[in-house]
Design an enzyme around this catalytic site. Structure first.
Site, short mmCIF file in Angstrom:
data_model
loop_
_atom_site.label_atom_id
_atom_site.label_comp_id
_atom_site.label_asym_id
_atom_site.label_seq_id
_atom_site.Cartn_x
_atom_site.Cartn_y
_atom_site.Cartn_z
N SER A 304 -76.78 49.58 103.44
CA SER A 304 -77.59 49.36 104.65
C SER A 304 -78.34 50.62 105.06
CB SER A 304 -76.65 48.95 105.77
OG SER A 304 -75.62 49.93 105.86
N CYS A 306 -79.21 53.11 102.94
CA CYS A 306 -79.74 53.79 101.75
C CYS A 306 -81.25 53.67 101.68
CB CYS A 306 -79.21 53.14 100.48
SG CYS A 306 -77.44 53.06 100.39
P1 XMP Z 1 -73.10 49.44 103.30
O1 XMP Z 1 -74.24 48.50 103.03
O2 XMP Z 1 -71.79 48.77 103.26
O3 XMP Z 1 -73.14 50.48 102.06
O4 XMP Z 1 -73.32 50.24 104.54
C1 XMP Z 1 -72.26 51.55 101.95
C2 XMP Z 1 -72.57 52.35 100.71
O5 XMP Z 1 -73.85 52.97 100.75
C3 XMP Z 1 -73.87 54.11 99.87
N1 XMP Z 1 -74.44 55.25 100.58
C4 XMP Z 1 -75.69 55.72 100.37
N2 XMP Z 1 -76.66 55.33 99.51
N3 XMP Z 1 -78.10 56.97 100.40
C5 XMP Z 1 -77.87 55.99 99.50
O6 XMP Z 1 -78.77 55.65 98.72
C6 XMP Z 1 -77.19 57.40 101.31
O7 XMP Z 1 -77.44 58.30 102.13
C7 XMP Z 1 -75.91 56.74 101.28
N4 XMP Z 1 -74.77 56.92 102.01
C8 XMP Z 1 -73.90 55.97 101.56
C9 XMP Z 1 -72.45 54.37 99.47
O8 XMP Z 1 -72.27 53.89 98.14
C10 XMP Z 1 -71.66 53.55 100.48
O9 XMP Z 1 -70.38 53.19 100.04
#
Ligand code: XMP
Length: 486
Positions: A304, A306
């Site tokens: 969400s 990313c």
């Molecule tokens: P949800 O959709 O559940 O996803 O909030 C959580 C996952 O997102 C990833 N994550 C990131 N991906 N930039 C990215 O492209 C970021 O800054 C980032 N921070 C987290 C990570 O895999 C997490 O578990």
């Protein structure tokens, strides 16, 4: 250059076709699943290793309901290891190495220790690990003189009922009730104190029958690490503190330095359970597994918060990424569980991820709104919200530099979440109450999903799964429509 002939699909692009079901009650299904080859969860749900999602409090809540939490790594090694210990001490049939004090120490010192470690009592020992008394909050609460020695208020050894190391939970329960006790010290044959059973722990044990526990009855917890030079020290400290699994988590996991790190971890810690990621392709999943990972984390850009796909142009829609990774893992000669990480907005998305072949799902933002998440609470337009941020967001990078100045300057960290160009955002999510309430909703949906899939287990759901691609009109039809929602 090549372009794939088939489209990449994500959760909203498909539905699962209902199957004939032998299930008459949602309670007749089994939601358990393997997270790694040796760790089974009653609920296939993992809280993400993000600094606004999982610290010790969230990990405790997740393990109590039957899932697991992965402690984020954006803190000093000692702090992360302390959080692992906090989870491992939160409950267990036996408290090993109970907090102890000498009888010469003052009541004030005992009070400070109890407060510091958040315990209701201390064992009083001599220098040879022999029990010489017990002191509880009741003994010291109204003591007139805080400078008096603990020995003057403690329960003396002749009035203490103790048990042998092989005592069963049922025997301990009976003794605690019969003598109206709160604590039972465990003494071995040589007369040494080896542990403590507390009434509190037995109550917690009974309150959370689905909890994810290790062989010693303690809650399970995972902890994340990266590929920096000190991450082997981090791994050693986390395992020494009792971490049940290590999650090697970098943004682009299908990278040589990630493969090398898996091999190093495998060599140094042959018994550790190692999850590695993130990948979004068949080759990525297979390569990480062949390097020695016990489970693979899949997801490049579905989260969400990313923006990786927008900033770099890379990523694979999450449902296709899961299916491709499943194919890659099938080429490895052992069973490797897959964790679908990111993009889960509802129980329906979770059911689709599991049906596509995931053994568990990792969730970030949904949990960031929970009481147990470490993110700050903010009020916006009169509503309670909580902060969530991508680990590659600008705010997270600035925060890390403030906590550990200089640490991020290593060459390796440039390949990591710690990027100068942000690939994530900071946001707010609605406050969602306790994790337990949210999990109740997610698991209710999963149970129903199993029933629609004609499956009593997740493996059956996968075997029966038939996805159907839908059009934008199908998506519109799936959400509530033509009504004004209240
Ligand atoms: P949800 O959709 O559940 O996803 O909030 C959580 C996952 O997102 C990833 N994550 C990131 N991906 N930039 C990215 O492209 C970021 O800054 C980032 N921070 C987290 C990570 O895999 C997490 O578990």
């Amino acid at each position: 250059m090549k372009i794939r002939p088939t489209k990449g699909l994500t959760f909203d692009d498909v539905l699962l076709v209902p199957k004939r079901s032998p299930i008459s009650s949602r309670q007749d299904v089994d939601t358990s699943s393997w997270l790694t080859p040796t760790i089974k969860l009653r609920l296939p749900i993992v809280s993400a290793n993000m600094d606004t999602v999982t610290e010790a409090r969230m990990a405790i809540a997740m393990a109590r309901v039957g899932g697991i939490g992965i402690l984020h790594r954006f803190m000093p090694i000692e702090a992360q290891a302390r959080q692992v210990e906090q989870v491992k001490r939160a409950q267990g049939f036996v408290v090993e190495h109970p907090r102890s004090i000498s009888q010469a120490a003052s009541i004030a010192e005992a009070k400070t220790m109890m407060k510091q470690h958040d315990v209701g009592g201390l064992v009083v020992t001599n220098g040879r690990d022999e029990l010489v008394g017990l002191v509880t909050q009741r003994d010291i609460l109204f003591a007139p003189d805080d400078s008096a020695p603990v020995g003057s208020v403690m329960t003396p050894p002749d009035q203490i009922i103790s048990v042998k190391p092989d005592v069963s939970p049922a025997e301990a329960r009976t003794l605690l009730h019969k003598h109206r006790l709160e604590k039972l010290p465990i003494i071995d044959q040589a007369g040494h104190l080896v542990g403590l059973i507390t009434a509190q722990d037995i109550v917690k044990h009974e309150q959370h029958p689905n909890a994810t526990k290790d062989e010693r009855g303690r809650l399970r917890v995972g902890a994340a690490l990266g590929v920096q030079t000190n991450d082997l020290d981090r791994a050693a400290a986390l395992l020494a503190a009792g971490a049940d699994l290590l999650v090697l988590d970098i943004a682009h996991g299908h990278a040589d330095h990630c493969l090398q790190m898996i091999k190093k971890l495998r060599r140094e810690f042959p018994k550790a359970q190692i999850v590695a990621g993130n990948v979004a392709s068949k080759d990525g999943a297979r390569d990480l597994a062949e390097a020695g990972a016990d489970a693979i984390k899949v997801g490049v850009g579905p989260g969400s918060i990313c923006t990786t796909r927008i900033v770099t142009g890379f990523g694979v829609p999450q449902l296709t990424a899961i299916m491709d990774a499943v194919e890659g893992l099938a080429e490895v000669g052992r069973r490797i569980p897959l964790i679908a990480d990111g993009g889960i907005r509802s129980s329906g998305d979770m059911v689709k991820a599991l049906a596509a072949g995931a053994s568990a799902v990792m969730i970030g933002s949904l949990f960031a709104g929970c009481e147990e998440a470490p993110g700050a609470t903010v009020i916006r337009n009169g509503q309670k919200n909580k902060i969530v941020r991508g680990m590659a967001s600008l705010g997270a990078a600035i925060g890390r530099k403030a906590v550990a100045p200089g640490e991020d300057e290593s060459a390796e960290s440039q390949e990591d979440w710690d990027k100068v160009v942000p690939e994530g955002v900071e946001a707010v999510v609605p406050y969602r109450g306790n994790v337990e309430e949210l999990i109740y909703q997610l698991v209710g949906g999963l149970r129903s999903g199993l029933s629609y899939g004609g499956a009593t287990t997740i493996e059956q759901l996968q075997a029966n799964a038939e996805f159907i691609e839908i059009t934008p009109a199908g998506v519109r039809e799936s959400y509530s429509h033509d009504v004004e929602r209240v």
